[in-house]
Scaffold this motif. Sequence first.
Motif, PDB file in Angstrom:
ATOM      1  N   TYR A  51       1.589   9.795   6.079  1.00  0.00           N
ATOM      2  CA  TYR A  51       1.062   9.218   7.634  1.00  0.00           C
ATOM      3  C   TYR A  51       2.862   7.756   7.640  1.00  0.00           C
ATOM      4  O   TYR A  51       2.490   7.274   6.204  1.00  0.00           O
ATOM      5  CB  TYR A  51       0.343   8.740   7.290  1.00  0.00           C
ATOM      6  CG  TYR A  51       0.222   7.811   8.445  1.00  0.00           C
ATOM      7  CD1 TYR A  51      -0.421   8.127   9.837  1.00  0.00           C
ATOM      8  CD2 TYR A  51      -0.155   6.649   8.741  1.00  0.00           C
ATOM      9  CE1 TYR A  51      -0.795   7.640  10.739  1.00  0.00           C
ATOM     10  CE2 TYR A  51      -0.861   5.851  10.070  1.00  0.00           C
ATOM     11  CZ  TYR A  51      -0.730   6.304  11.314  1.00  0.00           C
ATOM     12  OH  TYR A  51      -0.846   5.578  12.134  1.00  0.00           O
ATOM     13  N   HIS A  52       3.226   7.963   8.598  1.00  0.00           N
ATOM     14  CA  HIS A  52       4.539   6.595   8.343  1.00  0.00           C
ATOM     15  C   HIS A  52       3.890   5.621   8.834  1.00  0.00           C
ATOM     16  O   HIS A  52       3.442   5.121   9.930  1.00  0.00           O
ATOM     17  CB  HIS A  52       5.560   7.527   9.841  1.00  0.00           C
ATOM     18  CG  HIS A  52       6.505   6.337   9.689  1.00  0.00           C
ATOM     19  ND1 HIS A  52       7.165   5.523   8.765  1.00  0.00           N
ATOM     20  CD2 HIS A  52       7.071   5.466  11.085  1.00  0.00           C
ATOM     21  CE1 HIS A  52       8.315   5.026   8.883  1.00  0.00           C
ATOM     22  NE2 HIS A  52       8.336   5.297  10.691  1.00  0.00           N
ATOM     23  N   VAL A  53       2.874   4.377   7.948  1.00  0.00           N
ATOM     24  CA  VAL A  53       2.657   3.289   8.105  1.00  0.00           C
ATOM     25  C   VAL A  53       3.404   2.662   9.439  1.00  0.00           C
ATOM     26  O   VAL A  53       5.239   2.217   8.154  1.00  0.00           O
ATOM     27  CB  VAL A  53       2.334   2.711   7.275  1.00  0.00           C
ATOM     28  CG1 VAL A  53       1.251   0.751   7.372  1.00  0.00           C
ATOM     29  CG2 VAL A  53       1.072   3.444   6.571  1.00  0.00           C
ATOM     30  N   ARG A  54       3.179   2.468  10.639  1.00  0.00           N
ATOM     31  CA  ARG A  54       4.819   1.858  11.427  1.00  0.00           C
ATOM     32  C   ARG A  54       5.409   0.406  10.557  1.00  0.00           C
ATOM     33  O   ARG A  54       6.087   0.133  11.084  1.00  0.00           O
ATOM     34  CB  ARG A  54       4.795   1.784  12.779  1.00  0.00           C
ATOM     35  CG  ARG A  54       4.401   2.743  12.678  1.00  0.00           C
ATOM     36  CD  ARG A  54       5.189   3.694  13.547  1.00  0.00           C
ATOM     37  NE  ARG A  54       5.064   5.257  13.064  1.00  0.00           N
ATOM     38  CZ  ARG A  54       6.550   5.960  13.921  1.00  0.00           C
ATOM     39  NH1 ARG A  54       7.243   5.998  13.917  1.00  0.00           N
ATOM     40  NH2 ARG A  54       5.977   7.308  13.971  1.00  0.00           N
ATOM     41  N   TYR A  55       4.659  -0.521  10.193  1.00  0.00           N
ATOM     42  CA  TYR A  55       5.069  -2.088   9.464  1.00  0.00           C
ATOM     43  C   TYR A  55       5.637  -1.861   8.529  1.00  0.00           C
ATOM     44  O   TYR A  55       5.063  -2.813   7.827  1.00  0.00           O
ATOM     45  CB  TYR A  55       4.452  -3.201  10.424  1.00  0.00           C
ATOM     46  CG  TYR A  55       2.419  -2.072   9.743  1.00  0.00           C
ATOM     47  CD1 TYR A  55       1.798  -2.713   8.190  1.00  0.00           C
ATOM     48  CD2 TYR A  55       1.619  -1.502  10.155  1.00  0.00           C
ATOM     49  CE1 TYR A  55       0.732  -2.407   7.533  1.00  0.00           C
ATOM     50  CE2 TYR A  55       0.236  -1.308   9.744  1.00  0.00           C
ATOM     51  CZ  TYR A  55      -0.049  -1.666   8.622  1.00  0.00           C
ATOM     52  OH  TYR A  55      -1.012  -0.914   8.370  1.00  0.00           O
ATOM     53  N   TYR A  56       5.817  -0.794   7.756  1.00  0.00           N
ATOM     54  CA  TYR A  56       6.037  -1.006   6.047  1.00  0.00           C
ATOM     55  C   TYR A  56       6.681  -2.376   5.957  1.00  0.00           C
ATOM     56  O   TYR A  56       6.751  -2.843   4.221  1.00  0.00           O
ATOM     57  CB  TYR A  56       6.590  -0.214   5.900  1.00  0.00           C
ATOM     58  CG  TYR A  56       7.683   0.681   6.406  1.00  0.00           C
ATOM     59  CD1 TYR A  56       8.610   0.908   5.771  1.00  0.00           C
ATOM     60  CD2 TYR A  56       7.746   1.470   7.745  1.00  0.00           C
ATOM     61  CE1 TYR A  56       9.866   1.117   5.886  1.00  0.00           C
ATOM     62  CE2 TYR A  56       8.530   1.747   7.205  1.00  0.00           C
ATOM     63  CZ  TYR A  56      10.126   1.194   7.239  1.00  0.00           C
ATOM     64  OH  TYR A  56      11.572   2.330   7.937  1.00  0.00           O
ATOM     65  N   SER A  57       7.842  -2.605   6.620  1.00  0.00           N
ATOM     66  CA  SER A  57       9.144  -3.471   5.922  1.00  0.00           C
ATOM     67  C   SER A  57       7.866  -5.226   5.677  1.00  0.00           C
ATOM     68  O   SER A  57       8.428  -5.628   5.174  1.00  0.00           O
ATOM     69  CB  SER A  57      10.453  -3.833   7.015  1.00  0.00           C
ATOM     70  OG  SER A  57       9.894  -2.742   7.993  1.00  0.00           O
ATOM     71  N   MET A  58       6.601  -5.027   7.043  1.00  0.00           N
ATOM     72  CA  MET A  58       6.552  -6.467   6.942  1.00  0.00           C
ATOM     73  C   MET A  58       5.757  -6.259   5.765  1.00  0.00           C
ATOM     74  O   MET A  58       5.338  -7.521   5.225  1.00  0.00           O
ATOM     75  CB  MET A  58       5.534  -6.004   8.315  1.00  0.00           C
ATOM     76  CG  MET A  58       4.609  -7.450   8.323  1.00  0.00           C
ATOM     77  SD  MET A  58       3.265  -7.491   7.151  1.00  0.00           S
ATOM     78  CE  MET A  58       1.866  -6.841   7.986  1.00  0.00           C
ATOM     79  N   THR A  59       5.654  -5.775   5.661  1.00  0.00           N
ATOM     80  CA  THR A  59       4.180  -5.394   3.931  1.00  0.00           C
ATOM     81  C   THR A  59       5.061  -5.587   2.761  1.00  0.00           C
ATOM     82  O   THR A  59       4.468  -6.465   2.232  1.00  0.00           O
ATOM     83  CB  THR A  59       3.537  -4.211   3.285  1.00  0.00           C
ATOM     84  OG1 THR A  59       4.378  -2.837   3.414  1.00  0.00           O
ATOM     85  CG2 THR A  59       2.795  -4.033   4.536  1.00  0.00           C
TER      86      THR A  59
ATOM     87  N   LEU B  71      -1.022   2.096   0.615  1.00  0.00           N
ATOM     88  CA  LEU B  71      -0.023   2.205   1.736  1.00  0.00           C
ATOM     89  C   LEU B  71       1.582   3.305   1.297  1.00  0.00           C
ATOM     90  O   LEU B  71       1.423   3.809   2.732  1.00  0.00           O
ATOM     91  CB  LEU B  71       0.316   0.644   2.771  1.00  0.00           C
ATOM     92  CG  LEU B  71      -0.235   0.015   3.057  1.00  0.00           C
ATOM     93  CD1 LEU B  71       0.270  -0.930   3.961  1.00  0.00           C
ATOM     94  CD2 LEU B  71      -1.480   1.237   4.499  1.00  0.00           C
ATOM     95  N   PHE B  72       2.053   2.829   0.807  1.00  0.00           N
ATOM     96  CA  PHE B  72       3.591   3.163  -0.051  1.00  0.00           C
ATOM     97  C   PHE B  72       2.462   4.341  -0.464  1.00  0.00           C
ATOM     98  O   PHE B  72       3.575   5.686  -0.423  1.00  0.00           O
ATOM     99  CB  PHE B  72       4.103   2.585  -1.280  1.00  0.00           C
ATOM    100  CG  PHE B  72       5.022   1.380  -0.113  1.00  0.00           C
ATOM    101  CD1 PHE B  72       6.209   1.752   0.502  1.00  0.00           C
ATOM    102  CD2 PHE B  72       4.568   0.797   0.402  1.00  0.00           C
ATOM    103  CE1 PHE B  72       7.381   1.313   1.478  1.00  0.00           C
ATOM    104  CE2 PHE B  72       5.113  -0.310   1.001  1.00  0.00           C
ATOM    105  CZ  PHE B  72       6.576  -0.343   1.854  1.00  0.00           C
ATOM    106  N   MET B  73       1.310   4.729  -1.180  1.00  0.00           N
ATOM    107  CA  MET B  73       1.194   5.869  -1.850  1.00  0.00           C
ATOM    108  C   MET B  73       1.402   7.026  -0.745  1.00  0.00           C
ATOM    109  O   MET B  73       1.423   8.069  -0.606  1.00  0.00           O
ATOM    110  CB  MET B  73      -0.324   5.889  -2.213  1.00  0.00           C
ATOM    111  CG  MET B  73      -0.080   4.988  -3.505  1.00  0.00           C
ATOM    112  SD  MET B  73       0.828   5.940  -4.807  1.00  0.00           S
ATOM    113  CE  MET B  73       0.837   4.600  -6.038  1.00  0.00           C
ATOM    114  N   VAL B  74       0.220   5.990   0.559  1.00  0.00           N
ATOM    115  CA  VAL B  74       0.033   7.221   1.498  1.00  0.00           C
ATOM    116  C   VAL B  74       1.476   7.615   2.443  1.00  0.00           C
ATOM    117  O   VAL B  74       1.587   8.860   2.457  1.00  0.00           O
ATOM    118  CB  VAL B  74      -0.698   5.894   2.330  1.00  0.00           C
ATOM    119  CG1 VAL B  74      -0.787   6.967   4.049  1.00  0.00           C
ATOM    120  CG2 VAL B  74      -2.232   5.944   2.220  1.00  0.00           C
TER     121      VAL B  74
END
Lengths: 113, 198, 101, 306
Positions: A51-59, B71-74
């Motif tokens: 799943y492309h988590v759209r806020y990954y750079s924020m994390t 999250l990165f795992m997903v």
Amino acid sequence: MDLVTKIIVICAVSALAIFALWRTGAKDATAPQQLPYLGGGTPDTHAWQRYHVRYYSMTLLFIAFEMEMMFMYPWAVVFVEEGGKAMMEMGMFLAILSIGIVYAWREGVFRWQ
Amino acid sequence: MGLTDLLFFALSAVAIVSGWRVFATDSMVRASFLLLLSFVAVGLIIVMLAAPYIGVATVFMMAVEMMVMALFMVMFMMNPAGLNPMMMVHQHRFSIAAGVLAFAGLTAAILFTSFPENSVDPSTPVVHDLGIELLGPSMLIFETAGVTLLATMIGSVILSSRSGRFGMADQGSKPPGLEPDGEPAGRQPEQGGGHHHH
Amino acid sequence: MTLATVLIVAAALIGIGLYGALSQQSFVMLMMGLELMLNGGLLAVIGLWANTMGGAPEGQLLAIIIMAVMAVDMAIGFALVTAVYRKRQADVTESLTTMKH
Amino acid sequence: MTTFLAALLLILFLSVGFAGAAVADRAIPAFLAGQTAPSWRLSLADAVRLLQTQRIRTEAPDALLWWLAPALYLALAIVGLAVIPFGQDLVAIPSEVGIVVWGSCEALTIVAVFMFGWSANAPLALIGAYRYVAIGLPAMLLSMFVLIGAALPAESLGFIEIVEAQRTVWNVVRQPAGLILFLMLGLAISLRGPFDYASPEDLAGGVTADVSGPGLLAWKIARLTMLVSVSAVTATAFLGGYLGPILPGFVWLLLKTAVVLLVLIWAGSVFARMPPARMMSVIWTMLLPLSFLMLLVVGVELLLWG
């Protein structure tokens, strides 16, 4: 020590209570009812997919920024004692980190990518 | 064996077993939560070792880091989360040997070293001392950590962000023109974005 | 709970972490191995601090620095994984053979 | 002895708070809508109904994490409440690092909510979980800054010292915006109103979309307990906790907690939700600088008159 035992007791009691509650009540649904809810549609894949988590750079920004908490807690304890020196040093530290936030904001990290 | 020892051995068992299960479970999200469990157990051991602040803060920091890890795992999941068995390893025997060897070597080193005996007094104001240390003698370490974190923030933004100020990362970034719709300012990136060496 | 037992637990964590870091193909699982090794290091530092340093604050500072290293390692590590995936569609270490030559 | 008394008071506080929260959760929206308040028996009837409802389950859920998530959520709420003092030395878990313990509870709450949404293996639940993480993480940052602002005058991270430092002036006077930021965090971690990105209506319940019957009841219990807990922390850190004339400290804390709880439920029913992307940007670019500012104000105030 005291903290650890009490926390473990609280966790164990809540886990037991919730497990008991989870197992009570009416019986399970039958097989045809075991589809995830999709507003009337039928899912054709498992929901557990990449799943492309759209806020990954924020994390990523977040975990770097959050480190500053580790330094801030001991700082808060000695702030009154150290006075202006503590103020200046933490001000400098936060200013350095704020540059990172401003930069990230300019690069559009807080928009969903 | 007192309650302290019992608690310590239980927590160590949790830390080690969940640490091992991280690499034995099929679901990658479960793996990151198992790692979190290992960290929490270590954090509680640290609280028992007269460092309440460091221990609780370990739990605090690791909870968010493992959340991000999950999250990165997903995002880079190898199989739909434990629905199929997963064993994606290389140089397996070598790795097991290296792990066992590291453990054996370190244990031998621990057992054959005599450490000085100088326990921390439980009444020491450890958090207060840490604060004084941060602001006084170790001020430069503290500020250097700030600069390091700034570098980390900038680096992770540059590396991970897809859309920057000058457009999408995979389309070759172009600086804006000097006049509207004009030639881009500065050096232009090569067509195709640098070297393609396969 | 003697110093030796604490350090042996730390050694076990480091051993498992080393196994994970060397054996896993997926980048993200590899990072977990690294984190586990740092976890063992953290425990060892605090164990030594509590039992041999008599509460000198530098030991705690070192623990905080280890945690900062974990955060930096994760942030930059995941950013690199994302960048490599975007460029090469690679998510396991074997896909990066071009780095060898 | 005092520990035992404190544990008893903790259980009393939890039960009274929980019952009050369950009733207020129905009464306030009804009041705002201009209806007569529903009977208190309705909440009980709702619980019984949920106990009798058939359990649904999805095709291949992560069964272990699914029940572990509400258990973790409930445990965090109780631990968070247990570090709150009910009197000068009446605290169930005395800890010199109280606000860090509470911070860990906040951080692990995000994990619990994500676990709950993840384990159902259902699309809407997962989307709720992903959105919640985006808002929960930066919102937690805000609360940490304002709590550190509360810890500055106390020269300690423990809640007892924080309350004692408010004998001269309550922290809400020192950092009024801090209270508002902390209330926002309260909404976020008790999953309600404008900050409820985990189980909103537009996702058909989000993380709770695929859970019914006793499981849903367990989740709702944990959620309401967290509401009580976060209200008590707000009352302690900003409104002087157990301080107050005549009445015993426990009663004062209960009263202040009730006020905060009512405000939280009210705010949860009147404010609208923003799109998650915009909310994330607002938190980072507007609320975070505001929390820096509050910290600065407290610091300057302490330097000048402290």
